[in-house]
Design a protein around this motif. Structure first.
Motif, PDB file in Angstrom:
ATOM      1  N   MET A 181      11.048  -9.989  48.621  1.00 30.12           N
ATOM      2  CA  MET A 181       9.650  -9.545  48.434  1.00 30.12           C
ATOM      3  C   MET A 181       9.338  -8.324  49.294  1.00 30.12           C
ATOM      4  O   MET A 181       8.735  -7.351  48.851  1.00 30.12           O
ATOM      5  N   ILE A 182       9.773  -8.395  50.551  1.00 33.55           N
ATOM      6  CA  ILE A 182       9.538  -7.279  51.479  1.00 33.55           C
ATOM      7  C   ILE A 182      10.308  -6.053  51.021  1.00 33.55           C
ATOM      8  O   ILE A 182       9.801  -4.919  51.050  1.00 33.55           O
ATOM      9  N   LEU A 183      11.559  -6.283  50.558  1.00 38.60           N
ATOM     10  CA  LEU A 183      12.374  -5.163  50.073  1.00 38.60           C
ATOM     11  C   LEU A 183      11.736  -4.499  48.857  1.00 38.60           C
ATOM     12  O   LEU A 183      11.726  -3.273  48.735  1.00 38.60           O
ATOM     13  N   THR A 184      11.167  -5.313  47.988  1.00 35.30           N
ATOM     14  CA  THR A 184      10.496  -4.764  46.792  1.00 35.30           C
ATOM     15  C   THR A 184       9.305  -3.903  47.182  1.00 35.30           C
ATOM     16  O   THR A 184       9.081  -2.826  46.616  1.00 35.30           O
ATOM     17  N   ARG A 185       8.552  -4.380  48.173  1.00 31.64           N
ATOM     18  CA  ARG A 185       7.392  -3.598  48.632  1.00 31.64           C
ATOM     19  C   ARG A 185       7.828  -2.275  49.262  1.00 31.64           C
ATOM     20  O   ARG A 185       7.204  -1.223  49.051  1.00 31.64           O
ATOM     21  N   LEU A 186       8.902  -2.330  50.068  1.00 32.83           N
ATOM     22  CA  LEU A 186       9.386  -1.100  50.697  1.00 32.83           C
ATOM     23  C   LEU A 186       9.842  -0.089  49.644  1.00 32.83           C
ATOM     24  O   LEU A 186       9.557   1.116  49.747  1.00 32.83           O
ATOM     25  N   LEU A 187      10.547  -0.576  48.625  1.00 31.80           N
ATOM     26  CA  LEU A 187      10.975   0.323  47.559  1.00 31.80           C
ATOM     27  C   LEU A 187       9.786   0.911  46.806  1.00 31.80           C
ATOM     28  O   LEU A 187       9.791   2.081  46.415  1.00 31.80           O
ATOM     29  N   SER A 188       8.751   0.108  46.624  1.00 34.30           N
ATOM     30  CA  SER A 188       7.548   0.589  45.958  1.00 34.30           C
ATOM     31  C   SER A 188       6.855   1.661  46.783  1.00 34.30           C
ATOM     32  O   SER A 188       6.390   2.676  46.248  1.00 34.30           O
ATOM     33  N   ILE A 189       6.790   1.442  48.111  1.00 38.14           N
ATOM     34  CA  ILE A 189       6.173   2.437  48.995  1.00 38.14           C
ATOM     35  C   ILE A 189       6.955   3.742  48.962  1.00 38.14           C
ATOM     36  O   ILE A 189       6.385   4.851  48.895  1.00 38.14           O
ATOM     37  N   GLU A 190       8.305   3.645  49.022  1.00 40.53           N
ATOM     38  CA  GLU A 190       9.133   4.848  48.980  1.00 40.53           C
ATOM     39  C   GLU A 190       8.953   5.591  47.665  1.00 40.53           C
ATOM     40  O   GLU A 190       8.917   6.828  47.626  1.00 40.53           O
ATOM     41  N   SER A 191       8.839   4.834  46.574  1.00 36.76           N
ATOM     42  CA  SER A 191       8.631   5.465  45.276  1.00 36.76           C
ATOM     43  C   SER A 191       7.302   6.208  45.228  1.00 36.76           C
ATOM     44  O   SER A 191       7.229   7.341  44.733  1.00 36.76           O
ATOM     45  N   TRP A 192       6.257   5.594  45.769  1.00 39.44           N
ATOM     46  CA  TRP A 192       4.954   6.252  45.813  1.00 39.44           C
ATOM     47  C   TRP A 192       4.995   7.501  46.692  1.00 39.44           C
ATOM     48  O   TRP A 192       4.349   8.511  46.390  1.00 39.44           O
ATOM     49  N   LYS A 193       5.735   7.442  47.789  1.00 39.21           N
ATOM     50  CA  LYS A 193       5.849   8.612  48.673  1.00 39.21           C
ATOM     51  C   LYS A 193       6.522   9.762  47.948  1.00 39.21           C
ATOM     52  O   LYS A 193       6.098  10.924  48.063  1.00 39.21           O
ATOM     53  N   ARG A 194       7.583   9.465  47.205  1.00 38.13           N
ATOM     54  CA  ARG A 194       8.272  10.526  46.451  1.00 38.13           C
ATOM     55  C   ARG A 194       7.363  11.136  45.392  1.00 38.13           C
ATOM     56  O   ARG A 194       7.330  12.357  45.219  1.00 38.13           O
ATOM     57  N   TRP A 195       6.634  10.276  44.688  1.00 34.62           N
ATOM     58  CA  TRP A 195       5.708  10.788  43.679  1.00 34.62           C
ATOM     59  C   TRP A 195       4.612  11.637  44.315  1.00 34.62           C
ATOM     60  O   TRP A 195       4.244  12.688  43.788  1.00 34.62           O
TER      61      TRP A 195
END
Length: 315
Positions: A1-15
């Motif tokens: 769950m935490i890993l999924t959130r981190l990946l989501s945050i990184e994706s938003w940062k790239r966008w």
């Protein structure tokens, strides 16, 4: 769950970073291209479109009369040849003198070299207007340290000739020469000393090492400085209009274009000419002046970008 959130945050940062970069590029492109597009739209308008409230970008009456008038008044083709000759001459001389100066500061250590290089940096920082008057007076009554009056009995006036550009280029004192010396110095400092030491062991002197070893390796710096020098000399109006008053080069012709056109259109009384139309034709003349530079850039932009990356300007 935490890993999924981190990946989501990184994706938003790239966008988000992508959007920021797109906004910056679009804004810079608008700032650069808007004046050019505006001049193009103005150049193809008829004089009557200036007073039409519905005409902004696309003219009601398309015409090339502005280009014809600008070419005729500026004596464009002769002016183009003179400007190219002047820019090419100063570019070659500046590149040679600044390469020698840059190599000297990079490799030849002598007493006072750091102080002299500080003077080079100072030429980049000091506005040219501060030294214009002494340069003008020196060129108006040129004595070559008193030698010319000793031989001829009077000084020589070098103004309204190409000699001011030749002398300043030969002595690495031309327009933006301090920047070119800095570029060459940074580039030569980046070349391993072992290359020169190997040449010295083989019996080469300083001059031969410079011409046979260092210069072939300095092609990126040479391309960068020659392109900068050519473009800046082509666009220069400050020194060019000071040194040259009657020669047909782009700077002098553009500065006198509205007045000359007003004289021709009004039969000798410049006050009767339409100032908005004069401005329109001057914009057309500016387009004609920058057109050769755009064509040159289309052919050399790949080499220019590569050279910028490999010199001391970036990094």
């Amino acid at each position: 769950m935490i890993l999924t959130r981190l990946l989501s945050i990184e994706s938003w940062k790239r966008w988000l970073w992508t959007i920021v970069r797109l906004t910056l590029i679009a804004g810079l492109s608008f700032v650069i291209l808007y004046p050019i597009l505006q001049k193009i739209a103005t150049a193809i308008k008829h004089q009557s479109d200036l007073y039409s409230p519905i005409v902004v970008w696309i003219p009601e009456t398309f015409t090339l009369d502005n280009f014809r008038n600008a070419i005729e008044i500026m004596d464009y083709w002769e002016t183009l040849l003179n400007t190219f000759s002047l820019s090419a001459m100063t570019t070659i001389l500046t590149a040679v003198s600044c390469a020698l100066a840059g190599y000297g500061f990079a490799r030849l250590k002598f007493k006072g070299s750091n102080l002299l290089f500080a003077g080079v940096i100072l030429t980049i920082l000091v506005p040219p207007t501060t030294i214009l008057i002494p340069i003008y007076l020196n060129l108006k009554d040129f004595t070559l340290m008193g030698i010319i009056p000793l031989l001829t009995g009077k000084p020589v006036n070098l103004l309204n000739s190409y000699w001011p550009f030749i002398l300043t280029s030969l002595t690495a004192n031309s327009l933006k020469a301090g920047l070119y010396i800095f570029i060459f110095r940074q580039f030569f400092r980046g070349i391993p000393k072992e290359v020169e030491e190997a040449a010295y062991i083989d019996g080469a002197g300083v001059g031969r090492t410079f011409t046979r070893i260092m210069l072939p390796n300095a092609i990126p710096a040479i391309i960068t400085t020659t392109l900068f020098s050519f473009v800046w000399q082509w666009n220069d109006s400050f020194f060019t209009t000071t040194y040259l008053t009657s020669s047909k080069v782009m700077s002098t012709q553009l500065s006198s274009l509205p007045y000359n056109l007003a004289i021709e259109l009004s039969g000798g009384d410049a006050s009767k000419a339409d100032p908005f139309y004069l401005s329109m034709v001057q914009d057309t003349g500016i387009l004609l002046a920058i057109l050769p530079l755009i064509i040159i850039y289309l052919f050399v932009q790949r080499y220019f970008v590569e050279s910028i990356e490999r010199t001391g300007i970036v990094g």
